[in-house]
Design a protein around this motif. Structure first.
Motif, PDB file in Angstrom:
ATOM      1  N   SER A  15       0.837  -1.209   0.000  1.00 30.21           N
ATOM      2  CA  SER A  15       0.000   0.000   0.000  1.00 30.21           C
ATOM      3  C   SER A  15       0.864   1.249   0.000  1.00 30.21           C
ATOM      4  O   SER A  15       0.571   2.216  -0.708  1.00 30.21           O
ATOM      5  N   ILE A  16       1.931   1.223   0.782  1.00 32.56           N
ATOM      6  CA  ILE A  16       2.855   2.373   0.826  1.00 32.56           C
ATOM      7  C   ILE A  16       3.521   2.570  -0.523  1.00 32.56           C
ATOM      8  O   ILE A  16       3.629   3.706  -1.015  1.00 32.56           O
ATOM      9  N   ILE A  17       3.939   1.486  -1.147  1.00 33.22           N
ATOM     10  CA  ILE A  17       4.568   1.587  -2.477  1.00 33.22           C
ATOM     11  C   ILE A  17       3.579   2.151  -3.483  1.00 33.22           C
ATOM     12  O   ILE A  17       3.926   3.027  -4.294  1.00 33.22           O
ATOM     13  N   GLU A  18       2.340   1.660  -3.444  1.00 30.99           N
ATOM     14  CA  GLU A  18       1.320   2.170  -4.373  1.00 30.99           C
ATOM     15  C   GLU A  18       1.092   3.665  -4.172  1.00 30.99           C
ATOM     16  O   GLU A  18       1.029   4.431  -5.138  1.00 30.99           O
ATOM     17  N   GLU A  19       0.998   4.103  -2.923  1.00 29.01           N
ATOM     18  CA  GLU A  19       0.788   5.528  -2.644  1.00 29.01           C
ATOM     19  C   GLU A  19       1.964   6.358  -3.126  1.00 29.01           C
ATOM     20  O   GLU A  19       1.787   7.457  -3.670  1.00 29.01           O
ATOM     21  N   ARG A  20       3.182   5.855  -2.931  1.00 29.25           N
ATOM     22  CA  ARG A  20       4.374   6.578  -3.390  1.00 29.25           C
ATOM     23  C   ARG A  20       4.363   6.732  -4.915  1.00 29.25           C
ATOM     24  O   ARG A  20       4.639   7.818  -5.447  1.00 29.25           O
ATOM     25  N   GLU A  21       4.042   5.660  -5.618  1.00 25.39           N
ATOM     26  CA  GLU A  21       4.001   5.716  -7.082  1.00 25.39           C
ATOM     27  C   GLU A  21       2.882   6.638  -7.561  1.00 25.39           C
ATOM     28  O   GLU A  21       3.029   7.344  -8.556  1.00 25.39           O
ATOM     29  N   GLU A  22       1.769   6.644  -6.842  1.00 22.03           N
ATOM     30  CA  GLU A  22       0.663   7.539  -7.208  1.00 22.03           C
ATOM     31  C   GLU A  22       1.078   9.002  -7.014  1.00 22.03           C
ATOM     32  O   GLU A  22       0.761   9.853  -7.855  1.00 22.03           O
ATOM     33  N   ARG A  23       1.771   9.294  -5.918  1.00 29.84           N
ATOM     34  CA  ARG A  23       2.246  10.671  -5.700  1.00 29.84           C
ATOM     35  C   ARG A  23       3.212  11.099  -6.789  1.00 29.84           C
ATOM     36  O   ARG A  23       3.155  12.235  -7.269  1.00 29.84           O
ATOM     37  N   MET A  24       4.083  10.198  -7.204  1.00 25.33           N
ATOM     38  CA  MET A  24       5.034  10.501  -8.283  1.00 25.33           C
ATOM     39  C   MET A  24       4.274  10.790  -9.577  1.00 25.33           C
ATOM     40  O   MET A  24       4.582  11.747 -10.290  1.00 25.33           O
ATOM     41  N   LEU A  25       3.264   9.986  -9.854  1.00 26.60           N
ATOM     42  CA  LEU A  25       2.448  10.202 -11.052  1.00 26.60           C
ATOM     43  C   LEU A  25       1.726  11.540 -10.979  1.00 26.60           C
ATOM     44  O   LEU A  25       1.662  12.276 -11.967  1.00 26.60           O
ATOM     45  N   GLN A  26       1.211  11.890  -9.814  1.00 27.43           N
ATOM     46  CA  GLN A  26       0.534  13.177  -9.650  1.00 27.43           C
ATOM     47  C   GLN A  26       1.497  14.345  -9.856  1.00 27.43           C
ATOM     48  O   GLN A  26       1.129  15.356 -10.449  1.00 27.43           O
ATOM     49  N   ARG A  27       2.737  14.209  -9.364  1.00 20.47           N
ATOM     50  CA  ARG A  27       3.735  15.271  -9.588  1.00 20.47           C
ATOM     51  C   ARG A  27       4.019  15.449 -11.073  1.00 20.47           C
ATOM     52  O   ARG A  27       4.115  16.574 -11.563  1.00 20.47           O
ATOM     53  N   ILE A  28       4.143  14.331 -11.787  1.00 32.12           N
ATOM     54  CA  ILE A  28       4.393  14.406 -13.229  1.00 32.12           C
ATOM     55  C   ILE A  28       3.212  15.064 -13.926  1.00 32.12           C
ATOM     56  O   ILE A  28       3.392  15.931 -14.790  1.00 32.12           O
ATOM     57  N   LEU A  29       1.992  14.681 -13.550  1.00 34.86           N
ATOM     58  CA  LEU A  29       0.805  15.281 -14.165  1.00 34.86           C
ATOM     59  C   LEU A  29       0.716  16.778 -13.856  1.00 34.86           C
ATOM     60  O   LEU A  29       0.304  17.573 -14.711  1.00 34.86           O
ATOM     61  N   PHE A  30       1.124  17.165 -12.645  1.00 34.19           N
ATOM     62  CA  PHE A  30       1.137  18.582 -12.290  1.00 34.19           C
ATOM     63  C   PHE A  30       2.147  19.335 -13.158  1.00 34.19           C
ATOM     64  O   PHE A  30       1.855  20.426 -13.652  1.00 34.19           O
ATOM     65  N   GLU A  31       3.325  18.748 -13.365  1.00 35.46           N
ATOM     66  CA  GLU A  31       4.327  19.393 -14.215  1.00 35.46           C
ATOM     67  C   GLU A  31       3.836  19.496 -15.651  1.00 35.46           C
ATOM     68  O   GLU A  31       4.089  20.497 -16.330  1.00 35.46           O
ATOM     69  N   ILE A  32       3.137  18.477 -16.121  1.00 40.72           N
ATOM     70  CA  ILE A  32       2.579  18.540 -17.475  1.00 40.72           C
ATOM     71  C   ILE A  32       1.583  19.688 -17.573  1.00 40.72           C
ATOM     72  O   ILE A  32       1.589  20.458 -18.536  1.00 40.72           O
ATOM     73  N   ARG A  94       5.425  10.174 -17.936  1.00 39.94           N
ATOM     74  CA  ARG A  94       4.094   9.854 -17.411  1.00 39.94           C
ATOM     75  C   ARG A  94       3.677   8.450 -17.809  1.00 39.94           C
ATOM     76  O   ARG A  94       3.154   7.690 -16.991  1.00 39.94           O
ATOM     77  N   ASP A  95       3.914   8.089 -19.070  1.00 40.12           N
ATOM     78  CA  ASP A  95       3.542   6.758 -19.536  1.00 40.12           C
ATOM     79  C   ASP A  95       4.300   5.669 -18.769  1.00 40.12           C
ATOM     80  O   ASP A  95       3.714   4.657 -18.371  1.00 40.12           O
ATOM     81  N   LYS A  96       5.597   5.898 -18.548  1.00 42.26           N
ATOM     82  CA  LYS A  96       6.388   4.922 -17.786  1.00 42.26           C
ATOM     83  C   LYS A  96       5.889   4.841 -16.346  1.00 42.26           C
ATOM     84  O   LYS A  96       5.732   3.747 -15.796  1.00 42.26           O
ATOM     85  N   GLN A  97       5.654   5.999 -15.743  1.00 45.46           N
ATOM     86  CA  GLN A  97       5.211   6.024 -14.351  1.00 45.46           C
ATOM     87  C   GLN A  97       3.825   5.409 -14.206  1.00 45.46           C
ATOM     88  O   GLN A  97       3.531   4.754 -13.202  1.00 45.46           O
ATOM     89  N   LEU A  98       2.982   5.599 -15.204  1.00 49.46           N
ATOM     90  CA  LEU A  98       1.649   5.000 -15.175  1.00 49.46           C
ATOM     91  C   LEU A  98       1.751   3.477 -15.177  1.00 49.46           C
ATOM     92  O   LEU A  98       1.016   2.795 -14.445  1.00 49.46           O
TER      93      LEU A  98
END
Length: 145
Positions: A15-32, A94-98
């Motif tokens: 669950s922690i790993i999933e949340e970390r990856e989701e936060r990373m994806l959100q940061r990338i989407l914010f930068e986009i 983003r595609d890789k992180q997704l």
């Protein structure tokens, strides 16, 4: 005896790993999103400069002002080009992180499903034992009468 899941720690880690990856994806989407906004601002700056140039076409102005405004437009165009390159890299990232996020989610869901199934089996077994105890009590009382 309360319900205990042997893979609780694994579930928590996943669950922690999933949340970390989701936060990373959100940061990338914010930068986009910020990059797209910057590109839009640059385009509107060029459009504003073009509109101002069209209205001032018959007005007298200094050549240095015109030269400076052309320089600003060239800087905006260069900025747009750099931002578009950055946007392309961010979209690839983003595609890789997704893909990484989907994998982490799938791993967590697999353990979560195991948790739910195990808990349901435990609850069913507990209900059967309770019902058996009630039945045994009823039968023992009926035999005494």
């Amino acid at each position: 005896m309360p319900f205990q899941f042997s893979l609780t720690t694994v579930l928590r880690v996943r669950s922690i790993i999933e949340e970390r990856e989701e936060r990373m994806l959100q940061r990338i989407l914010f930068e986009i999103a910020t990059t797209v906004e910057a590109i839009a601002r640059s385009h509107s700056g060029i459009a504003g400069w073009d509109a101002s140039r069209r209205t001032d076409v018959f007005k007298a102005c200094f050549g240095t002002n015109i030269h400076a405004s052309y320089g600003e437009v060239e800087e905006l165009k260069l900025s747009i080009k750099e931002l578009e390159e950055k946007l392309e890299k961010l979209e690839q990232l983003r595609d890789k992180q997704l893909a990484v996020y989907r994998t982490a989610r799938m791993n967590r869901e697999m353990i979560s499903d195991m948790y739910v199934k195990t808990r349901d089996i435990y609850n069913l077994d507990l209900a059967r034992r309770e019902q058996k105890a009630l039945d045994d009590n009823y039968v023992s009382r009926k035999v005494r009468i």
